[in-house]
Scaffold this motif. Structure first.
Motif, PDB file in Angstrom:
ATOM      1  N   GLY A 244       0.834  -1.197   0.000  1.00 35.18           N
ATOM      2  CA  GLY A 244       0.000   0.000   0.000  1.00 35.18           C
ATOM      3  C   GLY A 244       0.863   1.239   0.000  1.00 35.18           C
ATOM      4  N   GLU A 245       0.206   2.380  -0.031  1.00 32.89           N
ATOM      5  CA  GLU A 245       0.937   3.634  -0.044  1.00 32.89           C
ATOM      6  C   GLU A 245       1.733   3.809   1.255  1.00 32.89           C
ATOM      7  OE1 GLU A 245       1.644   7.193  -2.231  1.00 32.89           O
ATOM      8  OE2 GLU A 245      -0.159   6.063  -2.672  1.00 32.89           O
ATOM      9  N   TYR A 246       1.098   3.454   2.369  1.00 28.98           N
ATOM     10  CA  TYR A 246       1.727   3.730   3.650  1.00 28.98           C
ATOM     11  C   TYR A 246       2.110   2.473   4.423  1.00 28.98           C
ATOM     12  CZ  TYR A 246      -0.198   8.194   2.474  1.00 28.98           C
ATOM     13  OH  TYR A 246      -0.502   9.338   1.804  1.00 28.98           O
ATOM     14  N   SER A 247       1.457   1.356   4.122  1.00 32.92           N
ATOM     15  CA  SER A 247       1.773   0.153   4.890  1.00 32.92           C
ATOM     16  C   SER A 247       1.731  -1.063   3.980  1.00 32.92           C
ATOM     17  CB  SER A 247       0.763  -0.035   6.017  1.00 32.92           C
ATOM     18  OG  SER A 247      -0.485  -0.378   5.453  1.00 32.92           O
ATOM     19  N   ILE A 248       2.407  -2.094   4.403  1.00 27.79           N
ATOM     20  CA  ILE A 248       2.448  -3.332   3.631  1.00 27.79           C
ATOM     21  C   ILE A 248       1.980  -4.449   4.549  1.00 27.79           C
ATOM     22  CG2 ILE A 248       3.911  -4.893   2.333  1.00 27.79           C
ATOM     23  CD1 ILE A 248       5.833  -2.574   1.891  1.00 27.79           C
ATOM     24  N   GLN A 249       0.980  -5.231   4.053  1.00 30.70           N
ATOM     25  CA  GLN A 249       0.540  -6.368   4.863  1.00 30.70           C
ATOM     26  C   GLN A 249       1.432  -7.549   4.532  1.00 30.70           C
ATOM     27  OE1 GLN A 249      -2.652  -5.314   2.672  1.00 30.70           O
ATOM     28  NE2 GLN A 249      -4.165  -5.326   4.304  1.00 30.70           N
ATOM     29  N   TRP A 250       2.577  -7.603   5.213  1.00 30.84           N
ATOM     30  CA  TRP A 250       3.601  -8.558   4.804  1.00 30.84           C
ATOM     31  C   TRP A 250       3.163 -10.005   4.936  1.00 30.84           C
ATOM     32  CZ3 TRP A 250       7.292  -7.597   1.704  1.00 30.84           C
ATOM     33  CH2 TRP A 250       7.877  -6.327   1.666  1.00 30.84           C
ATOM     34  N   ASP A 251       2.505 -10.347   6.060  1.00 29.95           N
ATOM     35  CA  ASP A 251       2.155 -11.757   6.247  1.00 29.95           C
ATOM     36  C   ASP A 251       1.208 -12.235   5.143  1.00 29.95           C
ATOM     37  OD1 ASP A 251       0.477  -9.904   7.328  1.00 29.95           O
ATOM     38  OD2 ASP A 251      -0.181 -11.162   8.998  1.00 29.95           O
ATOM     39  N   GLN A 252       0.209 -11.389   4.811  1.00 33.00           N
ATOM     40  CA  GLN A 252      -0.717 -11.771   3.743  1.00 33.00           C
ATOM     41  C   GLN A 252       0.001 -11.827   2.403  1.00 33.00           C
ATOM     42  OE1 GLN A 252      -4.223  -9.342   3.729  1.00 33.00           O
ATOM     43  NE2 GLN A 252      -4.428  -9.458   5.949  1.00 33.00           N
ATOM     44  N   MET A 253       0.865 -10.837   2.191  1.00 37.86           N
ATOM     45  CA  MET A 253       1.573 -10.807   0.925  1.00 37.86           C
ATOM     46  C   MET A 253       2.459 -12.032   0.729  1.00 37.86           C
ATOM     47  SD  MET A 253       4.433  -8.465  -0.512  1.00 37.86           S
ATOM     48  CE  MET A 253       5.446  -9.817  -0.037  1.00 37.86           C
ATOM     49  N   LEU A 254       3.120 -12.459   1.800  1.00 36.71           N
ATOM     50  CA  LEU A 254       3.996 -13.632   1.680  1.00 36.71           C
ATOM     51  C   LEU A 254       3.179 -14.889   1.388  1.00 36.71           C
ATOM     52  CD1 LEU A 254       6.446 -12.761   4.567  1.00 36.71           C
ATOM     53  CD2 LEU A 254       7.021 -12.887   2.149  1.00 36.71           C
ATOM     54  N   SER A 255       1.990 -14.994   1.997  1.00 30.06           N
ATOM     55  CA  SER A 255       1.139 -16.153   1.703  1.00 30.06           C
ATOM     56  C   SER A 255       0.739 -16.145   0.236  1.00 30.06           C
ATOM     57  CB  SER A 255      -0.122 -16.126   2.566  1.00 30.06           C
ATOM     58  OG  SER A 255       0.221 -15.902   3.904  1.00 30.06           O
ATOM     59  N   ALA A 256       0.348 -14.971  -0.270  1.00 29.03           N
ATOM     60  CA  ALA A 256      -0.025 -14.881  -1.676  1.00 29.03           C
ATOM     61  C   ALA A 256       1.172 -15.196  -2.567  1.00 29.03           C
ATOM     62  CB  ALA A 256      -0.560 -13.478  -1.987  1.00 29.03           C
ATOM     63  N   ALA A 257       2.366 -14.765  -2.130  1.00 29.71           N
ATOM     64  CA  ALA A 257       3.572 -15.034  -2.919  1.00 29.71           C
ATOM     65  C   ALA A 257       3.841 -16.533  -3.001  1.00 29.71           C
ATOM     66  CB  ALA A 257       4.774 -14.308  -2.321  1.00 29.71           C
ATOM     67  N   VAL A 258       3.604 -17.256  -1.896  1.00 35.35           N
ATOM     68  CA  VAL A 258       3.801 -18.705  -1.923  1.00 35.35           C
ATOM     69  C   VAL A 258       2.841 -19.347  -2.917  1.00 35.35           C
ATOM     70  CG1 VAL A 258       3.615 -20.835  -0.586  1.00 35.35           C
ATOM     71  CG2 VAL A 258       4.669 -18.819   0.443  1.00 35.35           C
ATOM     72  N   MET A 259       1.555 -18.932  -2.846  1.00 34.52           N
ATOM     73  CA  MET A 259       0.557 -19.494  -3.772  1.00 34.52           C
ATOM     74  C   MET A 259       0.947 -19.230  -5.220  1.00 34.52           C
ATOM     75  SD  MET A 259      -3.011 -18.414  -1.973  1.00 34.52           S
ATOM     76  CE  MET A 259      -4.025 -18.932  -3.346  1.00 34.52           C
ATOM     77  N   PHE A 260       1.416 -18.000  -5.458  1.00 37.94           N
ATOM     78  CA  PHE A 260       1.751 -17.563  -6.804  1.00 37.94           C
ATOM     79  C   PHE A 260       2.980 -18.311  -7.335  1.00 37.94           C
ATOM     80  CE2 PHE A 260       3.557 -13.809  -9.362  1.00 37.94           C
ATOM     81  CZ  PHE A 260       2.882 -14.192 -10.494  1.00 37.94           C
ATOM     82  N   SER A 261       3.918 -18.629  -6.446  1.00 35.73           N
ATOM     83  CA  SER A 261       5.172 -19.242  -6.888  1.00 35.73           C
ATOM     84  C   SER A 261       5.069 -20.749  -7.058  1.00 35.73           C
ATOM     85  CB  SER A 261       6.283 -18.953  -5.877  1.00 35.73           C
ATOM     86  OG  SER A 261       6.366 -17.590  -5.623  1.00 35.73           O
ATOM     87  N   LEU A 262       4.114 -21.374  -6.359  1.00 38.07           N
ATOM     88  CA  LEU A 262       4.069 -22.832  -6.389  1.00 38.07           C
ATOM     89  C   LEU A 262       3.871 -23.440  -7.781  1.00 38.07           C
ATOM     90  CD1 LEU A 262       2.360 -24.158  -3.147  1.00 38.07           C
ATOM     91  CD2 LEU A 262       4.624 -24.670  -4.031  1.00 38.07           C
ATOM     92  N   PRO A 263       2.843 -22.994  -8.552  1.00 32.62           N
ATOM     93  CA  PRO A 263       2.645 -23.640  -9.861  1.00 32.62           C
ATOM     94  C   PRO A 263       3.883 -23.613 -10.756  1.00 32.62           C
ATOM     95  CG  PRO A 263       0.774 -22.269  -9.323  1.00 32.62           C
ATOM     96  CD  PRO A 263       1.817 -21.985  -8.287  1.00 32.62           C
ATOM     97  N   PRO A 264       4.531 -22.446 -10.952  1.00 33.96           N
ATOM     98  CA  PRO A 264       5.704 -22.484 -11.837  1.00 33.96           C
ATOM     99  C   PRO A 264       6.838 -23.338 -11.272  1.00 33.96           C
ATOM    100  CG  PRO A 264       5.436 -20.303 -10.899  1.00 33.96           C
ATOM    101  CD  PRO A 264       4.210 -21.065 -10.558  1.00 33.96           C
ATOM    102  N   ILE A 265       6.995 -23.363  -9.944  1.00 29.51           N
ATOM    103  CA  ILE A 265       8.074 -24.183  -9.385  1.00 29.51           C
ATOM    104  C   ILE A 265       7.798 -25.657  -9.625  1.00 29.51           C
ATOM    105  CG2 ILE A 265       9.149 -24.931  -7.226  1.00 29.51           C
ATOM    106  CD1 ILE A 265       9.082 -22.084  -6.268  1.00 29.51           C
ATOM    107  N   ILE A 266       6.540 -26.080  -9.390  1.00 25.60           N
ATOM    108  CA  ILE A 266       6.188 -27.488  -9.619  1.00 25.60           C
ATOM    109  C   ILE A 266       6.368 -27.835 -11.096  1.00 25.60           C
ATOM    110  CG2 ILE A 266       4.273 -29.125  -9.613  1.00 25.60           C
ATOM    111  CD1 ILE A 266       3.235 -27.601  -7.129  1.00 25.60           C
ATOM    112  N   PHE A 267       5.806 -26.962 -11.929  1.00 26.22           N
ATOM    113  CA  PHE A 267       5.908 -27.111 -13.371  1.00 26.22           C
ATOM    114  C   PHE A 267       7.375 -27.287 -13.774  1.00 26.22           C
ATOM    115  CE2 PHE A 267       4.569 -25.468 -17.669  1.00 26.22           C
ATOM    116  CZ  PHE A 267       3.490 -26.308 -17.787  1.00 26.22           C
ATOM    117  N   PHE A 268       8.185 -26.424 -13.214  1.00 26.14           N
ATOM    118  CA  PHE A 268       9.599 -26.380 -13.558  1.00 26.14           C
ATOM    119  C   PHE A 268      10.328 -27.632 -13.090  1.00 26.14           C
ATOM    120  CE2 PHE A 268      13.963 -25.129 -12.703  1.00 26.14           C
ATOM    121  CZ  PHE A 268      14.309 -24.590 -13.915  1.00 26.14           C
ATOM    122  N   LEU A 269      10.029 -28.078 -11.856  1.00 24.07           N
ATOM    123  CA  LEU A 269      10.728 -29.241 -11.320  1.00 24.07           C
ATOM    124  C   LEU A 269      10.495 -30.471 -12.195  1.00 24.07           C
ATOM    125  CD1 LEU A 269      10.323 -28.985  -7.449  1.00 24.07           C
ATOM    126  CD2 LEU A 269      12.276 -28.421  -8.882  1.00 24.07           C
TER     127      LEU A 269
END
Lengths: 286, 299
Positions: A244-269
């Motif tokens: 956000g402009e003033y704050s970052i919801q890091w815990d939520q963002m990291l969870s979303a990042a894990v979800m987002f990264s999993l398919p390409p990593i699995i695909f890639f492996l």
């Protein structure tokens, strides 16, 4: 070759020091590579707040609350589906077009194929930001703004040059006698391609598909510039919106990042050996 | 007979098979790039119709060349590119040399090393932003624990450090590509060469200088060019990481093009910066090929 060295050493019995040093060096290289992944996963499931001045390197108790929160409160599933949709469609179109052209460039060597080789190299120099501006105007005129099909088109354009080159390199590796046998049987080039060549270049098709999928899954700038409706966002844009402009919801963002990264990593492996072959084939030979 | 007919139909077939590719390239690469270069001579703004814009001749370019911010941006881009290319190559080569021999756990090590490349760029950058965070970042924490840092460093907020941080993350993300290509290159070097060298009493350093490096030449040529071009025009990673800040410390030409066009709505001026970028890359590639073919003749 260093394989020989290691092997010889172990025969001589002076393994321990050399081997220890080797694995130590390996650790030094691998640790900084792997740590961010570890950190992302650990912090996304950590029960205690991630906002602490003394972060826990090892997680205490585990919770999936932040995952539940983002799925409930943000359209993460929709973004995920959108990303999957454009990546899959980009893959299909890229593979189809790259196979046709790759076959032609590999088999019919004429002025045209030389020019195409040069054009492919030139596309690697096009700055995405320069293309973005006129594409925005063209897509506006074609009603492709805020439209997922527009993203399929722009991503295909970026996946195609390399995909084409990979496909050509794979088809180059198939003996021309196969084509000649087909021709004697009265097949036209299209029939030769689909009946004889394609079954033999399946590894190439997998390589190009993996490449195109990963590239489209990664798209951020086209999506950010061309799509305005939140329900049509891609995961990359949604993920970035956690900042956000003033704050970052890091815990939520990291969870979303894990979800987002999993398919390409699995695909890639699973498919990495094809992709690696595809990416190195052209460059090593030329 | 068949041959003659075959040759006659070749042109026709190659056009037919390439038709879909030509359509996509034409619509999404060729036409936009021509339009983009054309726009750089106009005063077009984002929210006005294209035909309402005024022809400026070279005025966008003159404005750019007399603007110190442009030169500053170009300088940042060059520093970033050189840093990334040199370190990507070095780390890629070291990793490839380590992963080339057979050892227990090699497959696992290879997969781990390649992993950063498979992660989506935006996700990778955001993880790093968290690691590098000024207040809660684990890097500052570890640095203080180990006594390496006296106080927290603003990895992304300090103008003197931001470019370095961006270079580090770029290398982390893309050195696997270099490792992969160099590994493939190492496998093409014949093992007999090393055996012969050993019989002649060559040491490891001599082997590396006289066999490994020359054997990697074809890969080096392609790899260095690709990494240079990709770094020069890289945009997502820098944009998500710093947005070009703090105080323009990481504002490369790519970022500047985007910000001019879509934040300041100066499409014409933005296109002019993009066109200059394209020109620099084309000239660089031509010089590069000239140098490569020249050194071949020298050998």
């Amino acid at each position: 070759v260093p394989a020989l060295k290691l092997g010889q050493k172990s025969k001589l019995g002076e393994i321990n020091l050399g081997k220890c040093g080797f694995y130590l060096l390996l650790m030094v290289i691998i640790l900084p590579i792997v740590f961010p992944f570890y950190w992302m996963i650990v912090q996304s499931v950590q029960k205690d707040s991630v906002f602490t001045f003394a972060p826990h390197i090892f997680p205490g108790s585990v919770t999936f609350n932040s995952y539940r929160t983002i799925i409930k409160e943000r359209p993460v599933v929709t973004w995920f589906a959108n990303t999957f949709f454009i990546a899959a469609l980009t893959t299909v179109i890229t593979v189809f077009v790259a196979t046709l052209s790759g076959y032609s460039l590999s088999r019919f060597r004429n002025r045209f194929s030389k020019a195409a080789g040069f054009a492919i190299l030139t596309t690697q120099m096009l700055p995405a930001t320069l293309l973005l501006i006129p594409m925005y105007i063209i897509f506006r005129d074609l009603n492709l703004l805020d439209n997922l099909f527009g993203l399929v088109l722009s991503n295909t354009a970026f996946a195609l040059p390399m995909g084409l080159w990979m496909m050509k390199s794979f088809i180059d590796g198939i003996p021309i006698e196969i084509d000649e046998a087909g021709r004697i049987d009265g097949c036209n080039p299209l029939q030769i391609l689909f009946r004889l060549i394609i079954p033999l270049v399946l590894p190439g098709i997998v390589a190009v598909a993996t490449f195109a999928f990963l590239l489209a899954w990664d798209d951020f700038f086209f999506a950010r510039t061309f799509i305005s409706t939140e329900s049509k966002w891609l995961m990359s844009v949604g993920l970035n919106s956690f900042i956000g402009e003033y704050s970052i919801q890091w815990d939520q963002m990291l969870s979303a990042a894990v979800m987002f990264s999993l398919p390409p990593i699995i695909f890639f492996l699973f498919l990495q050996k094809y992709l690696i072959k595809g990416l190195t084939l052209g460059s090593v030979k030329n | 007979m068949i041959r003659v007919n075959h040759h006659k139909s070749i042109e026709w077939w190659s056009v037919l098979l390439n038709l879909p590719m030509l359509l996509i390239f034409g619509l999404t690469l060729l036409y936009p790039i021509v339009t983009g270069i054309k726009l750089s001579f106009f005063n077009t703004k984002l929210l006005m119709p294209v035909n309402a814009s005024k022809f400026l001749g070279l005025r966008n370019y003159l404005k750019m060349f007399s603007n110190s911010q442009f030169w500053q941006s170009l300088w940042i881009t060059v520093i970033y590119t050189i840093g990334v290319v040199v370190l990507t190559y070095l780390i890629g080569l070291i990793t490839a040399l380590i992963l080339n021999p057979d050892f227990r756990g090699r497959s696992l090590a290879r997969i781990l090393v390649i992993l950063p490349w498979a992660v989506p760029e935006v996700a990778a950058v955001l993880i790093w932003r968290w690691v590098l965070d000024y207040q809660y970042g684990v890097l500052n924490y570890c640095g203080r624990m180990l006594g390496l840092l006296k106080a927290n460093l603003g990895w992304l907020t300090d103008p003197n450090l931001a470019l370095l941080s961006v270079v580090i993350v770029t290398i982390w993300k893309q050195f696997p590509l270099a490792t992969l290509m160099l590994l493939a290159g190492l496998q093409t070097i014949s093992i007999e060469l090393y055996e012969a060298a050993r019989m002649d009493g060559a040491n490891r350093m001599q082997e590396f200088m006289h066999i490994t490096l020359p054997g990697l030449k074809p890969v080096n040529i392609v790899l260095t060019l690709l990494v240079t071009l990709y770094s020069f025009k890289r945009v997502t990673l820098i944009f998500v990481m710093t947005g070009g800040g703090p105080s323009c410390a990481t504002e490369t030409l790519s970022i500047k093009t985007y910000l001019e066009a879509f934040r300041n709505f100066n499409i014409g001026y933005g296109s002019a910066i993009g066109t200059v970028m394209l020109l620099i890359m084309v000239v660089f590639s031509l010089l590069y090929f000239w140098a490569v073919s020249h050194s071949d003749k020298g050998d």
